[in-house]
Structures are given as C-alpha cells and as structure tokens.
Motif scaffolding. Structure first.
Motif, PDB file in Angstrom:
ATOM      1  N   VAL A  48      23.400  36.974  13.572  1.00 23.10           N
ATOM      2  CA  VAL A  48      24.019  38.278  13.377  1.00 23.10           C
ATOM      3  C   VAL A  48      24.650  38.226  11.990  1.00 23.10           C
ATOM      4  O   VAL A  48      25.573  37.441  11.754  1.00 23.10           O
ATOM      5  CB  VAL A  48      25.101  38.557  14.448  1.00 23.10           C
ATOM      6  N   VAL A  49      24.114  39.022  11.063  1.00 26.72           N
ATOM      7  CA  VAL A  49      24.648  39.066   9.696  1.00 26.72           C
ATOM      8  C   VAL A  49      25.383  40.392   9.532  1.00 26.72           C
ATOM      9  O   VAL A  49      24.807  41.459   9.769  1.00 26.72           O
ATOM     10  CB  VAL A  49      23.528  38.957   8.637  1.00 26.72           C
ATOM     11  N   THR A  50      26.655  40.314   9.155  1.00 27.00           N
ATOM     12  CA  THR A  50      27.445  41.515   8.890  1.00 27.00           C
ATOM     13  C   THR A  50      27.917  41.485   7.443  1.00 27.00           C
ATOM     14  O   THR A  50      27.982  40.425   6.823  1.00 27.00           O
ATOM     15  CB  THR A  50      28.653  41.614   9.845  1.00 27.00           C
ATOM     16  N   ASP A  51      28.251  42.668   6.924  1.00 32.66           N
ATOM     17  CA  ASP A  51      28.782  42.736   5.567  1.00 32.66           C
ATOM     18  C   ASP A  51      30.237  43.209   5.615  1.00 32.66           C
ATOM     19  O   ASP A  51      30.745  43.557   6.695  1.00 32.66           O
ATOM     20  CB  ASP A  51      27.886  43.609   4.667  1.00 32.66           C
ATOM     21  N   PRO A  52      30.936  43.232   4.474  1.00 35.07           N
ATOM     22  CA  PRO A  52      32.349  43.634   4.477  1.00 35.07           C
ATOM     23  C   PRO A  52      32.593  45.057   4.973  1.00 35.07           C
ATOM     24  O   PRO A  52      33.700  45.389   5.400  1.00 35.07           O
ATOM     25  CB  PRO A  52      32.761  43.490   3.004  1.00 35.07           C
ATOM     26  N   ASP A  53      31.550  45.905   4.953  1.00 38.60           N
ATOM     27  CA  ASP A  53      31.685  47.278   5.442  1.00 38.60           C
ATOM     28  C   ASP A  53      31.405  47.389   6.939  1.00 38.60           C
ATOM     29  O   ASP A  53      31.379  48.495   7.492  1.00 38.60           O
ATOM     30  CB  ASP A  53      30.737  48.212   4.676  1.00 38.60           C
ATOM     31  N   GLY A  54      31.173  46.243   7.605  1.00 35.25           N
ATOM     32  CA  GLY A  54      30.927  46.256   9.040  1.00 35.25           C
ATOM     33  C   GLY A  54      29.503  46.623   9.423  1.00 35.25           C
ATOM     34  O   GLY A  54      29.232  46.928  10.583  1.00 35.25           O
ATOM     35  N   ARG A  55      28.586  46.577   8.456  1.00 37.05           N
ATOM     36  CA  ARG A  55      27.184  46.875   8.761  1.00 37.05           C
ATOM     37  C   ARG A  55      26.473  45.604   9.213  1.00 37.05           C
ATOM     38  O   ARG A  55      26.914  44.494   8.932  1.00 37.05           O
ATOM     39  CB  ARG A  55      26.481  47.466   7.537  1.00 37.05           C
ATOM     40  N   PHE A  56      25.347  45.793   9.904  1.00 36.25           N
ATOM     41  CA  PHE A  56      24.542  44.709  10.456  1.00 36.25           C
ATOM     42  C   PHE A  56      23.174  44.695   9.789  1.00 36.25           C
ATOM     43  O   PHE A  56      22.550  45.748   9.621  1.00 36.25           O
ATOM     44  CB  PHE A  56      24.347  44.906  11.964  1.00 36.25           C
ATOM     45  N   LEU A  57      22.678  43.504   9.458  1.00 37.39           N
ATOM     46  CA  LEU A  57      21.363  43.333   8.843  1.00 37.39           C
ATOM     47  C   LEU A  57      20.317  43.169   9.950  1.00 37.39           C
ATOM     48  O   LEU A  57      20.353  42.197  10.707  1.00 37.39           O
ATOM     49  CB  LEU A  57      21.367  42.104   7.929  1.00 37.39           C
ATOM     50  N   HIS A 124      26.736  33.649  13.423  1.00 38.30           N
ATOM     51  CA  HIS A 124      27.231  34.832  12.728  1.00 38.30           C
ATOM     52  C   HIS A 124      27.461  34.460  11.272  1.00 38.30           C
ATOM     53  O   HIS A 124      28.029  33.407  10.979  1.00 38.30           O
ATOM     54  CB  HIS A 124      28.543  35.340  13.328  1.00 38.30           C
ATOM     55  N   ALA A 125      27.004  35.329  10.383  1.00 39.01           N
ATOM     56  CA  ALA A 125      27.266  35.186   8.950  1.00 39.01           C
ATOM     57  C   ALA A 125      27.998  36.432   8.492  1.00 39.01           C
ATOM     58  O   ALA A 125      27.496  37.553   8.665  1.00 39.01           O
ATOM     59  CB  ALA A 125      25.967  35.023   8.168  1.00 39.01           C
ATOM     60  N   ALA A 126      29.180  36.244   7.939  1.00 39.19           N
ATOM     61  CA  ALA A 126      29.949  37.358   7.396  1.00 39.19           C
ATOM     62  C   ALA A 126      29.604  37.482   5.922  1.00 39.19           C
ATOM     63  O   ALA A 126      30.195  36.819   5.085  1.00 39.19           O
ATOM     64  CB  ALA A 126      31.437  37.138   7.603  1.00 39.19           C
ATOM     65  N   GLY A 127      28.596  38.283   5.637  1.00 39.09           N
ATOM     66  CA  GLY A 127      28.186  38.505   4.258  1.00 39.09           C
ATOM     67  C   GLY A 127      26.880  37.819   3.912  1.00 39.09           C
ATOM     68  O   GLY A 127      26.461  36.867   4.577  1.00 39.09           O
ATOM     69  N   ALA A 128      26.236  38.364   2.892  1.00 36.54           N
ATOM     70  CA  ALA A 128      24.967  37.821   2.406  1.00 36.54           C
ATOM     71  C   ALA A 128      24.757  38.302   0.975  1.00 36.54           C
ATOM     72  O   ALA A 128      25.297  39.331   0.573  1.00 36.54           O
ATOM     73  CB  ALA A 128      23.813  38.291   3.296  1.00 36.54           C
ATOM     74  N   SER A 129      23.970  37.558   0.223  1.00 39.55           N
ATOM     75  CA  SER A 129      23.657  37.961  -1.155  1.00 39.55           C
ATOM     76  C   SER A 129      22.149  38.158  -1.291  1.00 39.55           C
ATOM     77  O   SER A 129      21.358  37.392  -0.739  1.00 39.55           O
ATOM     78  CB  SER A 129      24.173  36.913  -2.153  1.00 39.55           C
TER      79      SER A 129
END
Length: 186
Positions: A48-57, A124-129
């Motif tokens: 589960v990959v999420t970004d700082p805006d709470g979106r899911f990849l 879970h990964a909080a963030g990705a580049s």
C-alpha cells in the motif's frame, strides 16, 4: 480441538510457479480422504503506497483468469534468497515507475488456507519518487494516484476484487488505522 492428520502426499504436477499435491488426510468425524493442495514455491509481497496528500498508488488491469478488470496494489513473487520487503519495493518500482519510500510491515496472511500455501507479506510505504515509465508495461493499463474516498468507493463497489489487494487495503484503512490512532499499531 480437532486437527486433520496427514498420512501421506504425492505430487500430481509441478512447475516453478505452482505445484499440485494430493494429500491423504484423516478428517475427524469424516474419515480419510484425498485432499488437493496447491503449494506455492514462493511467497508473495504487496504494498500500500500512500503520498503526503493521502492518495493511494494503484494499478488498473485485466485478469484473464477471471475475465475481470479491476484496481490492484503492486505485488509479486518473493524470489529465492530475497527478503519480502525487498521484493515489495522492487515490484512497486517495476510495475508503477515509482520508487517507494521506507516500507513498514503492514500484515501477513494466507490467501487460501483451505487449499493453498500462498502466503502474502503486505507493506506500507508513505511516499514514493518518480523514476520513469514502469519497467513492466504488461502489468497494467493504467497507474494512478487515487484519493482515499475514491479507494473506499472502489472497495465498496467491488472494483478491487483481487484478494491480496482487497485484504491489504482493507487492513490499512481499518485495523491498521485504528491501532495507529490508539498508539499500538505498526
């Protein structure tokens, strides 16, 4: 407490991907039967990959076996000698073109414990580049960041039908969140 006794097993089919075995088991109250067992030579990992805006990849793809289109998490086999967390990170980047941030264990589960040894490690990964286009273009027709309310809508509408994705996303949005709020979650 009842436990099935295994008296023997024989392999019916085998490949690097899956093995079919016939186990001679004694089921309390039923007697001895031949029980089919799918043994998976490798474990699996998803993220589960999420970004700082709470979106899911998520990936949108077609599964020819079920004939369905649906949303899924990046996932794949854990190769021999590979740690599940490394497999999870590798699969995210290969399938999406995004390199995940630090991965934290989310949950583990047996996908079909009544007939299969398939075992999943969810992270879970909080963030990705962004690293570029996905290495494996056959994995998905679309890769998108979706808002949490859209992910919940997709879950409720049955548009996340692949079991491991359904399990990890539901766990993340439910017990994981509740435990984190209470200060006791991973």
């Amino acid at each position: 407490m009842t436990q099935w006794a295994v008296h023997g097993r024989r392999q019916v089919y085998g490949s690097p991907w899956v093995e079919l075995w016939l186990d001679d088991v004694d089921i309390p109250g039923t007697g001895r039967v031949d029980h089919h067992v799918l043994r998976m030579p490798k474990e699996c990992a998803n993220t589960v990959v999420t970004d700082p805006d709470g979106r899911f990849l998520l990936l949108y793809r077609h599964r020819f076996i079920t004939g369905r289109w649906g949303w899924e998490l990046p996932a794949g086999w854990v190769e021999p000698g590979e740690e599940p967390v490394a497999a999870a990170a590798r699969e995210v980047e290969e399938e999406t073109g995004w390199r995940p941030g630090r991965l934290a264990p989310l949950t583990e589960f047996d996908a079909m414990a009544g007939i299969s040894t398939m075992h999943f490690h969810s992270f879970h990964a909080a963030g990705a580049s962004w690293t570029g286009e996905p290495a494996d273009r056959a994995e998905a027709s679309r890769v998108e960041w979706l808002a949490e309310d859209e992910v919940v809508r997709l879950l409720a509408a049955g548009e996340v039908a692949e079991g491991a994705s359904l399990t990890a996303l539901s766990y993340f949005l439910g017990p994981h969140r509740l435990a984190a709020r209470a200060g006791g979650g991973r």
